[in-house]
Write a protein that holds these residues in place. Structure first.
Motif, PDB file in Angstrom:
ATOM      1  N   THR A 411      52.232  34.203  71.077  1.00 40.12           N
ATOM      2  CA  THR A 411      51.265  35.604  70.979  1.00 40.12           C
ATOM      3  C   THR A 411      49.735  35.115  70.188  1.00 40.12           C
ATOM      4  O   THR A 411      48.541  35.447  70.495  1.00 40.12           O
ATOM      5  N   LEU A 412      49.441  33.715  70.367  1.00 42.34           N
ATOM      6  CA  LEU A 412      48.397  33.039  69.669  1.00 42.34           C
ATOM      7  C   LEU A 412      47.753  33.020  70.737  1.00 42.34           C
ATOM      8  O   LEU A 412      47.687  31.804  72.217  1.00 42.34           O
ATOM      9  N   LYS A 413      46.821  32.693  70.404  1.00 42.41           N
ATOM     10  CA  LYS A 413      45.185  32.400  72.192  1.00 42.41           C
ATOM     11  C   LYS A 413      44.892  31.745  71.961  1.00 42.41           C
ATOM     12  O   LYS A 413      44.050  30.175  72.800  1.00 42.41           O
ATOM     13  N   HIS A 414      43.695  31.398  70.526  1.00 40.04           N
ATOM     14  CA  HIS A 414      42.877  30.222  70.708  1.00 40.04           C
ATOM     15  C   HIS A 414      42.613  30.212  68.545  1.00 40.04           C
ATOM     16  O   HIS A 414      43.458  30.828  67.477  1.00 40.04           O
ATOM     17  N   LYS A 415      42.313  29.291  68.303  1.00 38.23           N
ATOM     18  CA  LYS A 415      41.843  29.080  66.857  1.00 38.23           C
ATOM     19  C   LYS A 415      40.373  28.646  66.673  1.00 38.23           C
ATOM     20  O   LYS A 415      40.108  27.911  67.756  1.00 38.23           O
ATOM     21  N   ILE A 416      39.972  29.108  65.886  1.00 39.36           N
ATOM     22  CA  ILE A 416      38.635  28.966  65.581  1.00 39.36           C
ATOM     23  C   ILE A 416      37.941  28.167  64.014  1.00 39.36           C
ATOM     24  O   ILE A 416      39.062  28.562  62.800  1.00 39.36           O
ATOM     25  N   ASN A 417      37.067  27.054  64.182  1.00 39.56           N
ATOM     26  CA  ASN A 417      36.850  26.969  61.909  1.00 39.56           C
ATOM     27  C   ASN A 417      35.604  27.693  61.674  1.00 39.56           C
ATOM     28  O   ASN A 417      34.475  26.606  61.849  1.00 39.56           O
ATOM     29  N   PRO A 418      35.671  28.878  60.219  1.00 35.92           N
ATOM     30  CA  PRO A 418      34.278  28.626  60.393  1.00 35.92           C
ATOM     31  C   PRO A 418      33.402  27.527  58.732  1.00 35.92           C
ATOM     32  O   PRO A 418      33.075  27.578  58.829  1.00 35.92           O
ATOM     33  N   SER A 419      34.703  26.591  58.645  1.00 37.02           N
ATOM     34  CA  SER A 419      33.975  25.429  57.338  1.00 37.02           C
ATOM     35  C   SER A 419      34.092  24.733  58.614  1.00 37.02           C
ATOM     36  O   SER A 419      33.832  22.879  57.675  1.00 37.02           O
ATOM     37  N   ALA A 420      33.987  24.304  59.706  1.00 35.91           N
ATOM     38  CA  ALA A 420      33.644  22.893  60.759  1.00 35.91           C
ATOM     39  C   ALA A 420      32.312  22.055  60.320  1.00 35.91           C
ATOM     40  O   ALA A 420      31.233  22.365  59.547  1.00 35.91           O
ATOM     41  N   GLY A 421      32.676  20.752  59.768  1.00 36.28           N
ATOM     42  CA  GLY A 421      30.947  19.929  59.247  1.00 36.28           C
ATOM     43  C   GLY A 421      30.730  19.916  57.972  1.00 36.28           C
ATOM     44  O   GLY A 421      30.524  19.400  57.326  1.00 36.28           O
ATOM     45  N   GLN A 422      32.181  20.675  57.153  1.00 33.47           N
ATOM     46  CA  GLN A 422      32.094  20.586  55.664  1.00 33.47           C
ATOM     47  C   GLN A 422      32.584  20.445  55.128  1.00 33.47           C
ATOM     48  O   GLN A 422      33.446  18.907  56.022  1.00 33.47           O
ATOM     49  N   THR A 423      32.831  19.347  53.815  1.00 32.90           N
ATOM     50  CA  THR A 423      33.933  18.601  53.523  1.00 32.90           C
ATOM     51  C   THR A 423      34.918  18.651  53.474  1.00 32.90           C
ATOM     52  O   THR A 423      36.169  18.211  53.459  1.00 32.90           O
ATOM     53  N   ASN A 424      35.369  19.747  52.972  1.00 28.59           N
ATOM     54  CA  ASN A 424      36.983  20.968  52.910  1.00 28.59           C
ATOM     55  C   ASN A 424      36.726  21.908  53.685  1.00 28.59           C
ATOM     56  O   ASN A 424      35.954  23.168  53.207  1.00 28.59           O
ATOM     57  N   PRO A 425      38.137  22.379  53.829  1.00 27.70           N
ATOM     58  CA  PRO A 425      38.158  24.121  54.230  1.00 27.70           C
ATOM     59  C   PRO A 425      37.692  25.265  53.433  1.00 27.70           C
ATOM     60  O   PRO A 425      38.329  24.782  52.516  1.00 27.70           O
ATOM     61  N   GLN A 426      37.159  25.872  53.134  1.00 29.72           N
ATOM     62  CA  GLN A 426      37.341  27.106  52.895  1.00 29.72           C
ATOM     63  C   GLN A 426      37.682  27.864  52.555  1.00 29.72           C
ATOM     64  O   GLN A 426      38.406  28.599  54.044  1.00 29.72           O
ATOM     65  N   ARG A 721      42.443  27.978  51.682  1.00 27.48           N
ATOM     66  CA  ARG A 721      41.835  27.068  51.326  1.00 27.48           C
ATOM     67  C   ARG A 721      42.361  25.715  52.458  1.00 27.48           C
ATOM     68  O   ARG A 721      41.283  24.258  51.958  1.00 27.48           O
ATOM     69  N   GLU A 722      43.591  25.260  52.005  1.00 25.55           N
ATOM     70  CA  GLU A 722      44.441  24.467  52.777  1.00 25.55           C
ATOM     71  C   GLU A 722      44.874  24.724  53.795  1.00 25.55           C
ATOM     72  O   GLU A 722      45.035  23.850  54.743  1.00 25.55           O
ATOM     73  N   ASP A 723      43.865  25.162  54.710  1.00 24.98           N
ATOM     74  CA  ASP A 723      43.443  25.790  56.143  1.00 24.98           C
ATOM     75  C   ASP A 723      42.936  25.697  56.296  1.00 24.98           C
ATOM     76  O   ASP A 723      41.675  25.204  57.030  1.00 24.98           O
ATOM     77  N   GLY A 724      41.852  26.500  55.672  1.00 28.17           N
ATOM     78  CA  GLY A 724      40.922  27.359  55.823  1.00 28.17           C
ATOM     79  C   GLY A 724      39.829  27.785  57.672  1.00 28.17           C
ATOM     80  O   GLY A 724      39.405  28.146  57.872  1.00 28.17           O
ATOM     81  N   LYS A 725      41.507  27.924  58.539  1.00 25.14           N
ATOM     82  CA  LYS A 725      40.950  28.739  60.057  1.00 25.14           C
ATOM     83  C   LYS A 725      41.324  29.595  60.231  1.00 25.14           C
ATOM     84  O   LYS A 725      41.882  30.336  59.210  1.00 25.14           O
ATOM     85  N   ILE A 726      40.588  30.230  61.119  1.00 22.84           N
ATOM     86  CA  ILE A 726      40.954  31.700  62.169  1.00 22.84           C
ATOM     87  C   ILE A 726      42.037  31.870  63.275  1.00 22.84           C
ATOM     88  O   ILE A 726      41.527  30.890  63.856  1.00 22.84           O
ATOM     89  N   ALA A 727      42.930  32.411  63.132  1.00 22.83           N
ATOM     90  CA  ALA A 727      43.443  32.611  64.641  1.00 22.83           C
ATOM     91  C   ALA A 727      43.761  33.624  65.182  1.00 22.83           C
ATOM     92  O   ALA A 727      43.168  34.864  64.358  1.00 22.83           O
ATOM     93  N   ILE A 728      43.454  33.791  66.274  1.00 30.06           N
ATOM     94  CA  ILE A 728      43.142  34.525  67.362  1.00 30.06           C
ATOM     95  C   ILE A 728      44.001  34.941  67.877  1.00 30.06           C
ATOM     96  O   ILE A 728      44.976  34.208  68.748  1.00 30.06           O
ATOM     97  N   TRP A 729      45.242  36.462  68.000  1.00 30.40           N
ATOM     98  CA  TRP A 729      46.233  36.854  68.449  1.00 30.40           C
ATOM     99  C   TRP A 729      46.495  38.294  69.231  1.00 30.40           C
ATOM    100  O   TRP A 729      45.223  38.935  68.845  1.00 30.40           O
ATOM    101  N   LYS A 730      46.874  37.921  70.464  1.00 32.02           N
ATOM    102  CA  LYS A 730      46.942  38.805  71.660  1.00 32.02           C
ATOM    103  C   LYS A 730      47.685  39.431  70.976  1.00 32.02           C
ATOM    104  O   LYS A 730      49.145  39.540  70.688  1.00 32.02           O
ATOM    105  N   VAL A 731      47.008  41.231  71.277  1.00 25.33           N
ATOM    106  CA  VAL A 731      47.990  42.583  70.645  1.00 25.33           C
ATOM    107  C   VAL A 731      48.973  42.370  72.255  1.00 25.33           C
ATOM    108  O   VAL A 731      47.712  43.156  73.044  1.00 25.33           O
ATOM    109  N   GLU A 732      49.918  43.501  71.993  1.00 21.91           N
ATOM    110  CA  GLU A 732      50.809  44.143  73.300  1.00 21.91           C
ATOM    111  C   GLU A 732      50.228  44.968  72.608  1.00 21.91           C
ATOM    112  O   GLU A 732      50.849  45.828  71.748  1.00 21.91           O
TER     113      GLU A 732
END
Length: 732
Positions: A411-426, A721-732
């Motif tokens: 189901t998972l298509k991709h992941k992106i990171n809005p905290s890229a370049g930061q000292t800690n994930p938000q 914040r321990e993860d801080g990422k965005i997952a992109i999921w396919k919808v069936e």
């Protein structure tokens, strides 16, 4: 503007250099101006040739000026070569935006020709790279100075971040452990038997100092010499990588943004004699004596690594054997480099494996950073235990056996990171998708679909939702946690903050120039009322934690209605249905008129007599149903809107500790929360007609805090914040 160093006032006049400009001829004409720039370039070239590498800061200024002069003559390639030299002399004055514009302005044939030059290929590829793949640079120029005193963990972390080597806190902590592993064999002092004062005053022989504190136990320090050696080796390796001149025949085999980051010494292999080259995607052999290329393996194709010895009578030479699925095993007689190369290849292989499993391409860049840090640790230590120390940085090699459930992977298509370049994930607290204007317009950045991500500390990060690359690293709206977002018009995004303000972002200028400050506590939710008529005006209803609900006129930003829910201290969400407002107040769901008059109240009793806590809710108009989640029980309750006395159906979510968000996509409920096993974020997909859980998805290491949908094609989930990422999921 450069920041003035603290000791600038103390410098002697000897540090000031003067450069005399050519004389201007009168009267000025086009030909005389061109001649002046030619003379200017010639004078700068002489100055560059007469300035030694020890004066790198001065050289950088000469290169910068000559690059500008070349631009005035429209000699783009020469200008880029001078700007490229700033990486090696003083990258703090590198004109990134100017170089991007120059590359964009070059005619296609000139750009293609420049891209074929090995010294410009890397520069051009980096400048043309997607914004999302480039780490956001600091807006402020820092004057970095090597430390002069011993450093504890916190000070070391600060110094490494200031140096620009790496920002990620976890990586820096692993680096600290690596650099403090090896004690000098010459250090015979017994620190365990010494007092803290004795430890601090004793002349230290070892590079890394260990001492015992009565309050904090076994502490570690890194001395200035170790830091200096590590920093210098890192910078030298960086410069060497940029100066690698690959033959044209080799460049043609590499991908557009692929670069060589490390070369081995010349070694004998079963593919021929040459140097092993490492890129972010593969290993290949640069054959000695001819400009030829032999691919050893792409990291995804590696199946086994093995340390072996090759007999060369009377010696046994350490070698590395690499088995792939596509060709005969590669054997390289790497001698004393063998153990380091094995460590490096294993980490890149594991990083690629993790990236494929988790659909997260940033793992590749993270693995590459780990590899370059390993190389610098081994290079600066010169110790028998250096390889063991470097192994502390092998993060992905330790994590590669993590299992991703089959349903999640499919189901998972991709992941992106809005905290890229930061000292800690938000933490990703809210997500908003905007599809772009319905009426066709000339294509630019403002007409593309977008994903808006609300983080902590007042940061909004913007992604291009067509390419999932970062379009805007940070739009600052206050300094507090952001709770909710609403697309009001194509040109406006409203953001509700913990500081009680609503910030209005202009989507064209990407700035916030309006604020609504009438709420007194956290703004928790907003809903748009648009009757669709040209004569009717759009309205926004906003609510705050203290139970206050305000209706705003979108055009004038004036308050149309304003009411307070009585005895309410936890208003977390509102919805609009059939001209009435539904409010979630924790232990109840309230239906009220737009003036605040109570119409209906929904509660759910626990077996012990108390009321269940509702964490989120929504209304399913097609079935005329009300759906709410009880976060503490991991339960979904569904009512018929005609009879709210008791739930029509209940769906139990297995291994669910809490629920934080829910959206309706087609005929599915997507519910985000936290699983009971440790802190893994979970998503439950519930069929609204069959009243059963269709899928359980696990892709975050922290609670799922936000969900949004992109035109019923994808669901996006944002984590704590321990993860801080965005997952992109396919919808069936």
């Amino acid at each position: 503007k450069m920041n003035k160093p603290e000791n600038a006032s103390k410098r002697s006049t000897k540090s000031i250099r003067r450069f005399k400009l050519p004389e201007f001829s009168c009267p000025l004409s086009y030909s005389s101006v061109i001649a002046w720039y030619t003379d200017f370039i010639n004078l700068l070239s002489r100055a560059i040739n007469s300035t030694g590498p020890e004066s790198s800061s001065l050289l950088a200024r000469y290169y910068y000026l000559r690059g500008l002069a070349y631009l005035m003559q429209e000699k783009f390639q020469e200008a880029l070569l001078d700007f490229q030299n700033l990486y090696k002399t003083d990258c703090d004055i590198f004109p990134k935006e100017l170089v991007k514009k120059v590359i964009g302005a070059m005619p296609p044939d000139q750009r293609k020709h420049a891209s074929r030059k090995s010294e410009l290929k890397r520069l051009i590829s980096i400048m043309l790279e997607k914004e999302g793949d480039v780490i956001a640079s600091d807006e402020h120029v820092k004057t970095f100075q090597l430390p002069k005193t011993h450093m504890h963990k916190e000070d070391f972390m600060k110094r490494i971040q200031e140096s620009g080597i790496v920002k990620d806190v976890d990586t820096i902590l692993r680096l600290f452990d690596a650099l403090t592993i090896v004690k000098s064999e010459n250090n015979k002092l017994n620190y365990r038997d010494m007092t803290l004062d004795q430890c601090s005053t004793t002349k230290v022989v070892s590079r890394s100092v260990f001492y015992l504190s009565a309050e904090t136990g076994h502490l570690k320090q890194i001395d200035p010499e170790t830091f200096k050696d590590f920093y210098n080796f890192w910078k030298e390796s960086e410069n060497e990588a940029q100066e690698i001149n690959l033959p044209l025949e080799v460049i043609e085999h590499l991908d557009k943004n692929e670069s060589v980051y490390k070369l081995s010494s010349s070694v004998k292999t079963n593919y021929g004699v040459g140097k092993i080259a490492l890129t972010q995607k593969r290993l290949f052999l640069l054959l000695e004596g001819r400009p030829d290329y032999v691919e050893i393996a792409k990291f995804r194709d590696i199946r086994e690594l093995e340390n072996i010895s090759v007999m060369f009578f009377p010696l046994r030479i350490p070698a590395l054997k690499i088995k792939t699925t596509l060709k005969e095993p590669f054997v390289g007689n790497l001698k004393n480099e063998r153990d380091l190369w094995q460590l490096i290849v294993k980490e890149m292989w594991a990083g690629k494996t993790m990236a494929d499993k988790h659909k997260d391409p940033q793992y590749i860049q993270h693995a590459l950073t780990n590899v370059l840090l390993m190389d610098a640790v081994v290079g600066c230590m010169q110790s028998p235990r250096a390889i063991y120390a470097a192994s502390k940085l092998a993060y992905f090699d330790q994590m590669k056996n993590m299992v991703v459930p089959k349903t999640t992977s499919e189901t998972l298509k991709h992941k992106i990171n809005p905290s890229a370049g930061q000292t800690n994930p938000q933490a990703v607290n809210a997500l908003l998708y905007t599809p772009g204007p319905a009426v066709h317009q000339e294509e630019d950045e403002n007409t593309k679909p977008r994903l808006w991500c609300a983080l902590s500390e007042g940061k909004v990060v913007l992604f291009n939702a067509a390419t999932w690359s970062i379009q805007q690293h940070c739009i600052q709206v206050g300094n507090s946690k952001l709770n909710c977002m609403l697309g009001v018009e194509f040109s406006q995004i409203w953001v509700g903050s913990q500081d009680s303000c609503i910030y209005i972002i202009n989507t064209r200028s990407m700035s916030c120039n309006k604020q609504l400050t009438e709420h007194c506590t956290d703004v928790t939710d907003m809903v748009l009322e648009d009757q669709g008529s040209k004569l009717s005006q759009k309205q926004v209803h906003s609510c705050s934690l203290d139970g206050r609900v305000i209706c705003w006129d979108v055009n004038t930003l004036e308050i149309k209605t304003d009411f307070q829910l009585p005895n309410c201290h936890k208003l977390t969400a509102i919805k609009l249905h059939n001209s009435t407002l539904w409010c979630c107040v924790g232990d109840a769901l309230l239906e009220v008129k737009k003036n605040g008059q109570l119409l209906r109240k929904v509660t759910l009793e626990n077996p012990k007599g108390s009321h269940a806590y509702f964490s989120c809710f929504l209304i399913f108009p097609e079935k005329n149903q009300l759906v709410a989640t009880c976060g503490d029980k991991g339960e979904v309750c569904i009512w018929d809107m005609k009879d709210l006395s008791k739930p029509l159906q209940k769906v139990q979510l297995q291994d669910c500790r809490s629920i934080s968000c829910m959206i309706l996509v087609k005929n599915q409920l997507w519910i985000g929360g936290k699983g009971s096993d440790k802190v893994r974020g979970k998503i439950y997909v519930v069929d609204i007609f069959k009243y059963c859980v269709e899928k359980e998805l696990v892709a975050h290491v922290d609670m799922v805090r936000a969900l949004c949908c992109t035109e019923d094609r994808y669901v996006l989930s944002g984590a704590g914040r321990e993860d801080g990422k965005i997952a992109i999921w396919k919808v069936e």
